[in-house]
Design an enzyme around this catalytic site. Structure first.
Site, PDB file in Angstrom:
ATOM      1  N   LYS A 121     -25.837 -67.337  16.389  1.00  0.00           N
ATOM      2  CA  LYS A 121     -26.702 -68.500  16.129  1.00  0.00           C
ATOM      3  C   LYS A 121     -26.138 -69.330  14.983  1.00  0.00           C
ATOM      4  O   LYS A 121     -26.123 -70.565  15.049  1.00  0.00           O
ATOM      5  CB  LYS A 121     -28.134 -68.032  15.811  1.00  0.00           C
ATOM      6  CG  LYS A 121     -28.860 -67.495  17.043  1.00  0.00           C
ATOM      7  CD  LYS A 121     -30.135 -66.749  16.703  1.00  0.00           C
ATOM      8  CE  LYS A 121     -30.691 -66.058  17.950  1.00  0.00           C
ATOM      9  NZ  LYS A 121     -31.819 -65.177  17.696  1.00  0.00           N
ATOM     10  N   GLN A 165     -35.718 -62.795  13.186  1.00  0.00           N
ATOM     11  CA  GLN A 165     -34.991 -62.079  14.244  1.00  0.00           C
ATOM     12  C   GLN A 165     -35.772 -60.830  14.652  1.00  0.00           C
ATOM     13  O   GLN A 165     -36.069 -59.973  13.824  1.00  0.00           O
ATOM     14  CB  GLN A 165     -33.576 -61.709  13.742  1.00  0.00           C
ATOM     15  CG  GLN A 165     -32.689 -61.078  14.792  1.00  0.00           C
ATOM     16  CD  GLN A 165     -32.377 -62.024  15.958  1.00  0.00           C
ATOM     17  OE1 GLN A 165     -32.128 -63.207  15.766  1.00  0.00           O
ATOM     18  NE2 GLN A 165     -32.409 -61.496  17.167  1.00  0.00           N
ATOM     19  N   ASP A 188     -38.710 -70.666  17.670  1.00  0.00           N
ATOM     20  CA  ASP A 188     -38.651 -69.610  18.690  1.00  0.00           C
ATOM     21  C   ASP A 188     -39.848 -69.693  19.636  1.00  0.00           C
ATOM     22  O   ASP A 188     -39.853 -69.058  20.688  1.00  0.00           O
ATOM     23  CB  ASP A 188     -38.637 -68.223  18.009  1.00  0.00           C
ATOM     24  CG  ASP A 188     -37.282 -67.538  18.141  1.00  0.00           C
ATOM     25  OD1 ASP A 188     -36.462 -68.012  18.946  1.00  0.00           O
ATOM     26  OD2 ASP A 188     -37.067 -66.524  17.449  1.00  0.00           O
TER      27      ASP A 188
END
Ligand code: NAD
Length: 361
Positions: A121, A165, A188
């Site tokens: 990322k 994460q 997200d």
């Protein structure tokens, strides 16, 4: 965990299931929230099962003389095109406002796969000119440490997207931590309000979760018709399966969800025009599960030992590629399909967020 559950688990462990299968069953029960927080480390499992990740063992499924080969969707290539457009827009933003989008990543612990995902990322951000910030916390950190990191990024005006994460270590309260995320920076799309709006007709989430969005993008860009088609999603996790089924419905597919307790899944998939598999079970989807000419999107990525690879492992999907490629008309490979498109959708969400916050069109 209750005494009954423990006794039952020990019975399965000793008598019924070899190690890898037992671990998988345990993971499924956990992911379905049937067992709460069991400690895998304390179970002292015997190493008696070697997984077979090849699907060659069922040659009867391969029809001899069947020359059909599916179109293989190149997620890397599609990503390159989208990322070059993102880079153009980031340059424009910098020229007009003197600012660039910013993405903050919070990484807890040292899980190998999470480290790889975060690294990918960050590299992707750099390539398109998005600023990235990473906060790394130790595995044994407290809920408050992660929440403080989230809140610091919530207040930082140079940050337009924040991602935690996942998965987090078991002792952390994922729900509480995700709740702390500022809705406008939830790139997200896992905040309950974003997920709720995705599920409700007439409402729009600020962000759509990246992997489901990647699946739809792959379908649309390759010209696969979704409206009116029968779609099956294998898996019902909050991260992939559930939002993918909601997105497919938004695109007017008729959606069926398969999960670990579904009986005769192959009968259901074999009627589908589109199959999206997100179970995390190598070679679950065989050639005879798929209708001739169907589209198959393989989200699964499971690491399997492979000493010929530099890292000592390789990633495999849920789909028995060698079989399904002969039956389907469109298929995504693993790696190189959904994975790179997921990262690209994260870049898209971060750019969209910065544009919205900075009022830049
Ligand atoms: P999860 O463990 O949270 O959920 C798995 C789901 O699959 C559950 O709903 C379970 O009921 C179902 N399932 C498990 N075994 C099954 C079986 N035998 N038959 C039918 N259903 C079964 O996993 P997740 O976070 O949703 O991830 C799924 C897979 O997708 C994993 O391999 C993960 O690594 C991968 N993934 C890939 C990307 C990407 O960018 N390519 C992103 C996220 C997740």
């Amino acid at each position: 965990m209750s005494f009954v559950a423990l006794t039952w688990m020990n019975c399965i462990r000793r008598h019924l299931l070899p190690k890898a299968r037992f671990l998988h069953t345990l993971q499924v029960l956990q992911s379905e929230q049937i067992l709460m927080s069991p400690s895998l480390a304390s179970l002292d499992l015997p190493d008696i099962w070697t997984p077979n990740y090849s699907c060659q063992s069922s040659p009867a499924i391969l029809k001899s003389g069947n020359e059909q080969t599916a179109m293989v969707l190149d997620g890397k290539l599609m990503s390159t095109e989208i990322r070059s457009k993102i880079a153009d827009q980031v340059r424009q933003m910098k020229k007009c406002l003197g600012k660039v989008p910013g993405l903050a990543v919070i990484l807890v612990g040292q899980r190998k796969d999470s480290l790889t995902y975060v690294r990918n990322k960050i590299i992707a951000c750099e390539e398109v000119g998005i600023k990235s910030l990473v906060t790394e916390l130790p595995t044994d950190c407290a809920d408050a440490d992660v929440q403080n990191a989230v809140m610091r990024f919530n207040k930082d005006p140079s940050v337009h997207g924040i991602l935690v994460q996942l998965p987090l270590p078991q002792h952390l309260d994922e729900e509480k931590i995700l709740d702390a995320l500022c809705l406008e920076k939830d790139v997200d799309g896992f905040h309950p309000l974003n997920m709720g709006n995705l599920a409700l007709r007439g409402r729009e989430p600020l962000f759509t979760p990246c992997t489901p969005k990647a699946c739809i993008e792959l379908l649309i860009r390759s010209g696969v018709k979704i409206m009116g088609k029968k779609a099956v999603v294998i898996g019902r996790s909050n991260i992939v399966g559930l939002p993918t089924s909601l997105l497919l419905q938004r695109h007017h597919a008729t959606v069926t969800i398969i999960h670990a307790f579904t009986e005769n899944p192959e009968q259901i998939t074999s009627k589908a025009d589109i199959v999206v598999s997100a179970a995390g079970v190598p070679n679950l989807v065989r050639g005879n599960w798929i209708k001739s000419g169907a589209t198959v999107i393989d989200v699964g990525t499971s690491p399997v030992e492979d000493l010929s690879c530099e890292e000592g492992y390789r990633l495999v999907g849920d789909v028995c590629y060698e079989e399904v490629v002969k039956v389907a008309s469109v298929i995504t490979p693993v790696p190189g399909g959904v994975g790179p498109m997921t990262v690209t959708m994260l870049l898209v969400n971060t750019l969209d967020s910065a544009k919205r916050m900075l009022n830049f069109t």
